[in-house]
Design an enzyme around this catalytic site. Structure first.
Site, PDB file in Angstrom:
ATOM      1  N   CYS B 146      15.913  17.064  19.515  1.00 13.68           N
ATOM      2  CA  CYS B 146      14.758  16.244  19.691  1.00 13.68           C
ATOM      3  C   CYS B 146      15.351  14.770  20.558  1.00 13.68           C
ATOM      4  O   CYS B 146      14.612  13.685  20.445  1.00 13.68           O
ATOM      5  CB  CYS B 146      14.061  15.874  18.436  1.00 13.68           C
ATOM      6  SG  CYS B 146      13.212  17.485  18.170  1.00 13.68           S
ATOM      7  N   HIS B 276      11.474   7.125  16.078  1.00 16.18           N
ATOM      8  CA  HIS B 276      11.286   8.558  16.073  1.00 16.18           C
ATOM      9  C   HIS B 276      10.124   8.932  15.186  1.00 16.18           C
ATOM     10  O   HIS B 276       9.118   9.772  15.726  1.00 16.18           O
ATOM     11  CB  HIS B 276      12.653   9.387  15.658  1.00 16.18           C
ATOM     12  CG  HIS B 276      12.575  10.854  16.034  1.00 16.18           C
ATOM     13  ND1 HIS B 276      12.318  11.279  17.250  1.00 16.18           N
ATOM     14  CD2 HIS B 276      12.733  12.076  15.276  1.00 16.18           C
ATOM     15  CE1 HIS B 276      12.338  12.611  17.324  1.00 16.18           C
ATOM     16  NE2 HIS B 276      12.665  12.953  15.927  1.00 16.18           N
ATOM     17  N   HIS B 310       4.782  15.212  18.226  1.00 18.19           N
ATOM     18  CA  HIS B 310       5.973  15.241  18.405  1.00 18.19           C
ATOM     19  C   HIS B 310       6.278  16.099  19.764  1.00 18.19           C
ATOM     20  O   HIS B 310       5.901  17.475  19.519  1.00 18.19           O
ATOM     21  CB  HIS B 310       6.915  15.602  17.150  1.00 18.19           C
ATOM     22  CG  HIS B 310       8.368  15.718  17.434  1.00 18.19           C
ATOM     23  ND1 HIS B 310       9.147  15.275  18.582  1.00 18.19           N
ATOM     24  CD2 HIS B 310       9.432  15.874  16.617  1.00 18.19           C
ATOM     25  CE1 HIS B 310      10.213  15.588  18.546  1.00 18.19           C
ATOM     26  NE2 HIS B 310      10.547  15.777  17.066  1.00 18.19           N
TER      27      HIS B 310
END
Lengths: 201, 383
Positions: B146, B276, B310
């Site tokens: 990620c 994040h 996400h």
């Protein structure tokens, strides 16, 4: 001005053989990867129980890194890996576990390995490396991109050394070629010497 | 070394097919997350953000495709076509292509996919995009969990500094698939309500889908009005756990420190943080510790996951692009879903979209494998 770097050491694992700096460390007639890597793990006296939980790509990477980092004191070492198959071997396992509603059993322990960079995380944990990890996917070993990227990391002082190379596991076939690039070493760090080592070792 | 800029950009998302559609809605605090019931991806309802399939196919058809493309290839091609066109660049030997993805065409492994399983090899995805546009060089593909989207920007800059390219088009994407949802669901991390990063009543993560692209260039004449300079970037591993973040935020803390050192800035110079913020307890807590260790607890901070979920290998890039627009609009974007602090360390989470003069922002990302990346960007003021 571009500083010149060197290849300090290198390791190759393929077709039943493990070698470091051109010297054979382990050979086996075992054709199946999991049996081969397990017998290598024992013969090379690697003592790391997490090994047995890993997928094939991480096992391959961990053993190759172990050969190069066992006596290494430099911890500011970046990891730049590449391969062709990514994490497809484990991807197929996860896909198999979700394909049919009747046999639906996805496992977190499998799913976490469906990323190629996990093998670099395993090496970072094993050797206490708080450094950069980058994983590139290419259809073949590409020395030029590894060369440029490694020079960039060293030139920007993002790392003192770089562990880089190729770690591929696909359909039972395995090929690992890792090398350490540092200020000092045996071979000049160049595209030619990287390719030469990959093709001859 | 010469400066490296982020310039023309495109976000293909549930909001629409350009960055403006996403930025305008985010400015108005509009989420694109929706509760979807689709047994082909998960046996229970899931809160997600997906690109409209019909509109995507129409957009691809306008580009005159010569062969069938997978859904992800369509997302990447539609996004990149707009960015390339806006740049006006010809794709010669000085122009590179870098693709950021975690899982690529993973949906072709499903027995029902009309595409051959070989399409799951990530280099094939690179070849399809390269060939469609006629790039001179082979595509580079970065797959680093990620952090891929932010790390890809750093990678592009480094290849430019090494003299390999003058310009690199970075394109990022991942799909909402059964493969991904079943995995996150097995971790019991998925939420069926919009996620609430940093909030004490957080409910877990949402997975979203975008195709997004940006031109990374050293040419100060190739800039869009929302361009930024990449001042510094770094990526550090936690060396702690493959699926859980460090309890001390070690890798993220080190990444931020290294990026700041390279950028020549300190904590007081950071006007805002695009973090994040996946809205899992472990991630959010780790970030709060790392930001406090870096003395960034007072910097206004948001997570954009409450808007688009996400988006995996695209998340770092799409959030950077929104951050570019945030700087140029002099607007702090509300961290959607946040009400009351639910981490152990103080954070200045943005409650409400607010006008404020902005120059510099920090983008961070963290991912499986213990990886973390931080990058610091500065607004380019009109010349």
């Amino acid at each position: 001005m571009t500083a010149s770097y060197h290849i300090e050491s290198h390791c190759r694992i393929t077709e039943g053989r493990i070698s470091k700096d051109g010297k054979s460390l382990f050979e086996s007639a075992e054709t199946e990867f999991s049996a081969f890597i397990k017998s290598a793990y024992k013969a090379l006296e690697i003592n790391y129980s997490k090994f047995f939980k890993m997928d094939s790509l991480s096992k391959l990477a961990l053993v190759a890194a172990e050969m190069l980092l066992l006596d290494e004191h430099e911890k500011n070492m970046a990891l730049v890996f590449s391969n062709k198959a990514g994490s497809l071997d484990t991807d197929r396992k996860h896909q198999h576990s979700i394909q049919d509603p009747d046999g639906y059993y996805p496992s977190p322990a499998v799913f976490v390995y469906t990323l190629p960079n996990i093998c670099m995380g395993e090496i970072s944990i094993r050797h206490g490396l708080f450094s950069e990890n980058s994983f590139f996917i290419c259809n073949r070993f590409r020395a030029d991109d590894l060369f440029d990227y490694t020079n960039s990391l060293l030139g920007m002082q993002k790392a003192e050394k770089v562990l880089c190379g190729w770690i591929d596991f696909d359909l039972g076939k395995y090929d690992a070629f890792l090398y350490v690039v540092a200020k000092n070493g045996t071979f000049i760090h160049s595209k030619e010497s990287i390719n030469h080592l990959y093709q001859t070792q | 070394m010469s400066e490296v800029y982020l310039s023309h950009n495109t976000i293909v998302s549930n909001y629409g097919f350009d960055s403006l559609a996403a930025v305008t809605n985010i400015m108005q605090e509009q989420s694109s997350l929706q509760l979807i019931e689709d047994p082909s991806i998960l046996s229970k309802p899931v809160c997600t953000s997906r690109v409209n399939t019909e509109q995507l196919q129409e957009a691809v058809a306008l580009l005159d495709p010569r062969e069938p493309y997978t859904r992800l290839e369509q997302l990447l091609i539609v996004s990149l076509a707009k960015t390339i066109q806006a740049s006006g660049l010809s794709l010669n030997e000085r122009v590179g292509l870098l693709i950021s993805t975690t899982k690529g065409n993973i949906d072709v492994l499903d027995a029902k996919s009309p595409f051959p399983k070989e399409r799951a090899y990530l280099h094939t995805l690179g070849e399809k995009v390269k060939t469609f546009f006629g790039f001179h060089h082979e595509a580079m593909v970065l797959s680093n969990a990620c952090v891929s989207g932010v790390l890809a920007i750093a990678v592009a800059k480094r290849f430019i500094h090494q003299g390999k390219y003058d310009h690199v088009f970075v394109v990022a994407g991942d799909l909402v698939t059964k493969f991904i949802l079943s995995g996150f669901n097995a971790f019991q991390a998925l939420s069926d309500a919009p996620c609430k990063p940093y909030d004490k009543n957080r409910v877990g993560i949402n997975i979203g889908e975008v195709g997004t692209s940006v031109l990374v260039t050293k040419d100060s004449h190739a800039l869009a009005k929302e361009s930024v300079v990449l001042l510094g970037e770094a990526s550090c591993n936690d060396a702690n756990h493959i699926s859980g973040p460090s309890r001390t935020g070690e890798g993220l803390f080190r990444s931020i420190g290294s990026a700041m050192k390279q950028a020549g800035v300190s904590a007081v110079d950071i006007d805002c943080i695009s973090a994040h913020g996946t809205a899992t307890v472990f991630n959010d807590e780790m970030e709060s510790i790392a930001f406090n260790r870096a003395h960034l607890q007072d910097a206004p901070i948001n997570s954009l996951k409450g808007y688009i979920g996400h988006t995996l290998g695209a998340s770092g890039l799409v959030e950077t692009i929104v951050g570019m627009h945030s700087l140029h609009q002099n607007t702090l974007f509300c961290s959607k879903g946040f009400e009351a602090l639910g981490v152990s360390q103080p954070l200045n989470v943005i409650h409400k979209t607010t006008q404020k003069p902005l120059n510099t922002f920090l983008k961070t990302a963290s991912g499986f494998g213990g990886c973390n990346t931080a990058a610091i960007f500065k607004k380019v003021t009109s010349q």
